[in-house]
Scaffold this motif. Sequence first.
Motif, PDB file in Angstrom:
ATOM      1  N   SER A 260       0.814  -1.211   0.000  1.00  0.00           N
ATOM      2  CA  SER A 260       0.000   0.000   0.000  1.00  0.00           C
ATOM      3  C   SER A 260       0.848   1.262   0.000  1.00  0.00           C
ATOM      4  N   ALA A 261       0.259   2.330  -0.533  1.00  0.00           N
ATOM      5  CA  ALA A 261       0.864   3.662  -0.442  1.00  0.00           C
ATOM      6  C   ALA A 261       0.261   4.350   0.782  1.00  0.00           C
ATOM      7  N   CYS A 262       1.110   4.898   1.650  1.00  0.00           N
ATOM      8  CA  CYS A 262       0.640   5.427   2.934  1.00  0.00           C
ATOM      9  C   CYS A 262       1.104   6.872   3.148  1.00  0.00           C
ATOM     10  N   ARG A 263       0.336   7.550   3.976  1.00  0.00           N
ATOM     11  CA  ARG A 263       0.693   8.870   4.485  1.00  0.00           C
ATOM     12  C   ARG A 263       0.511   8.809   5.994  1.00  0.00           C
ATOM     13  N   GLU A 264       1.494   9.259   6.775  1.00  0.00           N
ATOM     14  CA  GLU A 264       1.555   8.882   8.187  1.00  0.00           C
ATOM     15  C   GLU A 264       1.405  10.026   9.174  1.00  0.00           C
ATOM     16  N   TRP A 265       0.933  11.185   8.779  1.00  0.00           N
ATOM     17  CA  TRP A 265       0.756  12.251   9.756  1.00  0.00           C
ATOM     18  C   TRP A 265      -0.409  13.154   9.357  1.00  0.00           C
ATOM     19  N   PRO A 266      -1.284  13.501  10.309  1.00  0.00           N
ATOM     20  CA  PRO A 266      -1.295  13.204  11.754  1.00  0.00           C
ATOM     21  C   PRO A 266      -1.828  11.815  12.103  1.00  0.00           C
ATOM     22  N   ILE A 267      -2.538  11.163  11.185  1.00  0.00           N
ATOM     23  CA  ILE A 267      -2.884   9.758  11.349  1.00  0.00           C
ATOM     24  C   ILE A 267      -2.305   9.028  10.141  1.00  0.00           C
ATOM     25  N   THR A 268      -2.387   7.734  10.138  1.00  0.00           N
ATOM     26  CA  THR A 268      -1.875   6.945   9.018  1.00  0.00           C
ATOM     27  C   THR A 268      -3.027   6.575   8.089  1.00  0.00           C
ATOM     28  N   VAL A 269      -2.863   6.867   6.806  1.00  0.00           N
ATOM     29  CA  VAL A 269      -3.859   6.511   5.793  1.00  0.00           C
ATOM     30  C   VAL A 269      -3.144   5.720   4.708  1.00  0.00           C
ATOM     31  N   CYS A 270      -3.635   4.526   4.422  1.00  0.00           N
ATOM     32  CA  CYS A 270      -3.007   3.656   3.427  1.00  0.00           C
ATOM     33  C   CYS A 270      -4.041   3.238   2.381  1.00  0.00           C
ATOM     34  N   VAL A 271      -3.648   3.328   1.100  1.00  0.00           N
ATOM     35  CA  VAL A 271      -4.545   2.966   0.008  1.00  0.00           C
ATOM     36  C   VAL A 271      -3.774   2.158  -1.023  1.00  0.00           C
ATOM     37  N   HIS A 272      -4.495   1.614  -1.975  1.00  0.00           N
ATOM     38  CA  HIS A 272      -3.877   0.940  -3.115  1.00  0.00           C
ATOM     39  C   HIS A 272      -2.985   1.941  -3.856  1.00  0.00           C
ATOM     40  N   PRO A 273      -1.808   1.505  -4.325  1.00  0.00           N
ATOM     41  CA  PRO A 273      -0.899   2.453  -4.996  1.00  0.00           C
ATOM     42  C   PRO A 273      -1.530   3.215  -6.158  1.00  0.00           C
ATOM     43  N   ALA A 274      -2.501   2.620  -6.825  1.00  0.00           N
ATOM     44  CA  ALA A 274      -3.146   3.306  -7.948  1.00  0.00           C
ATOM     45  C   ALA A 274      -3.988   4.486  -7.484  1.00  0.00           C
ATOM     46  N   LEU A 275      -4.295   4.555  -6.189  1.00  0.00           N
ATOM     47  CA  LEU A 275      -5.114   5.641  -5.648  1.00  0.00           C
ATOM     48  C   LEU A 275      -4.305   6.582  -4.774  1.00  0.00           C
ATOM     49  N   VAL A 303      -6.267   4.474   8.862  1.00  0.00           N
ATOM     50  CA  VAL A 303      -7.298   4.163   7.877  1.00  0.00           C
ATOM     51  C   VAL A 303      -6.649   3.309   6.794  1.00  0.00           C
ATOM     52  N   GLU A 304      -7.258   2.200   6.483  1.00  0.00           N
ATOM     53  CA  GLU A 304      -6.638   1.233   5.574  1.00  0.00           C
ATOM     54  C   GLU A 304      -7.642   0.794   4.517  1.00  0.00           C
ATOM     55  N   GLN A 305      -7.292   0.959   3.254  1.00  0.00           N
ATOM     56  CA  GLN A 305      -8.153   0.493   2.179  1.00  0.00           C
ATOM     57  C   GLN A 305      -8.011  -1.016   2.033  1.00  0.00           C
ATOM     58  N   ARG A 306      -9.133  -1.699   1.875  1.00  0.00           N
ATOM     59  CA  ARG A 306      -9.131  -3.143   1.721  1.00  0.00           C
ATOM     60  C   ARG A 306      -9.975  -3.536   0.518  1.00  0.00           C
TER      61      ARG A 306
END
Length: 417
Positions: A260-275, A303-306
């Motif tokens: 996954s592609a993630c952004r980690e501040w102020p919370i962590t959000v991870c999504v499919h790399p295409a998004l 937050v994690e995309q599944r």
Amino acid sequence: MSEFGRVLRLEARRTALLVAVPLLTAVGAAVAWVSLAPVAYWDNSVIALMNSVRLLGPLAAGLAAWTAVRERRLDYLRDLTPRSPATGAFMDMLLLSGAALIAYAAVSAVVVIGTFLRDEAGPLHLTGVLAGAAALVMHVVAGYLAGRLVPRLATVVVVVVATWLWSALRVPATSWVSLLPPAALNRVELFTGLRVGVLLSQTLWSAGLTAAMILAYAWWTTRRHLLAAALAAALALVVFATLRLESTGGQAVGPVAIDSACREWPITVCVHPALRDGLPALMNAATPLAARLNDTPGAFTKVEQRPDTSEATLVHGVASIHLRDLEPGYEADAVRQIRNELVDPGACSVPKPAAAQYRSLIDAWLVGAEPPAISDLRAARAFGLWTEEQRRGWLRVHYRDYHRCALNARDFARPSP
């Protein structure tokens, strides 16, 4: 020698068939571009190429049949040379296949560039590109040989109609027949990918059938029985590839592991790399909700995309979401998915009318939406006058009732400290 020169000029004149390249390129590129998915996923780029072949194939087959019919009357010139009677036909098929492959290469370049211009994800399956090329050559050979065997203009129409029906009337993912080249495939969803074994089987099927048609024609024209062994081998390859495709049950895609592609501040959000382009908006939308749920049982820090096939949950501080693309409103939809996981589905399946109104008031605040009109004007007015900190303190105290859709008028008597 003069007759031989006439034959050479005859062969050279066939380069005029290269005018078919711009036509095939334009048609193929238009179909492939329309078929490209909104999300730049390489598997869908391969499917866009296959969709172009489903239209290019009948068109190329028709052009090949027309060429065979037009040139059949000039075979007597070829007979003046000591070459095999099949040589001229082989040269025609080689030239026609080359023209079709040049157009296919141009269409592939359009698809690759279009995918690169966006945030592409996943591997590019070269086997899928080869499967499309092999299917296109198969159409050319089939169309040309049909025109040679039945040199009538009606043959051209029959070839185009037959190959178009073969491509158009198969429904994706219904049976293994839909995987026979040119394959009819649905768009590949995120967290799944094309099965390389299926692509390889399709390539072998097209190559085997193409070789079988050429060898059968050569055997028929030259009567060399040695070709029978090669023909049997080609047919065996077709049978082998057919059995492999039949064993798939018509399923050309399967789940794949994705980093996954993630952004980690102020919370962590991870999504499919295409998004990955959606990370900033998702972060901005989810962070206020996470802050309002802080110190409650529904608090989350990730937050994690599944995959869509998995269940959306909010467990141990990780909220899962489902996204298909980045259509307008995707971030609001993701936040609503998290909010919906905050309540007990059993207790809230048939809530009391008043409790449902109170829940809608809190739901709107959690996601930053306009508050709804409810019948209890006093509760709505009181909640509207509270500060953000007072609302968060109130939620920490009354979260259990909110979770069970059991809020009542007494809960809004005064804000919590």
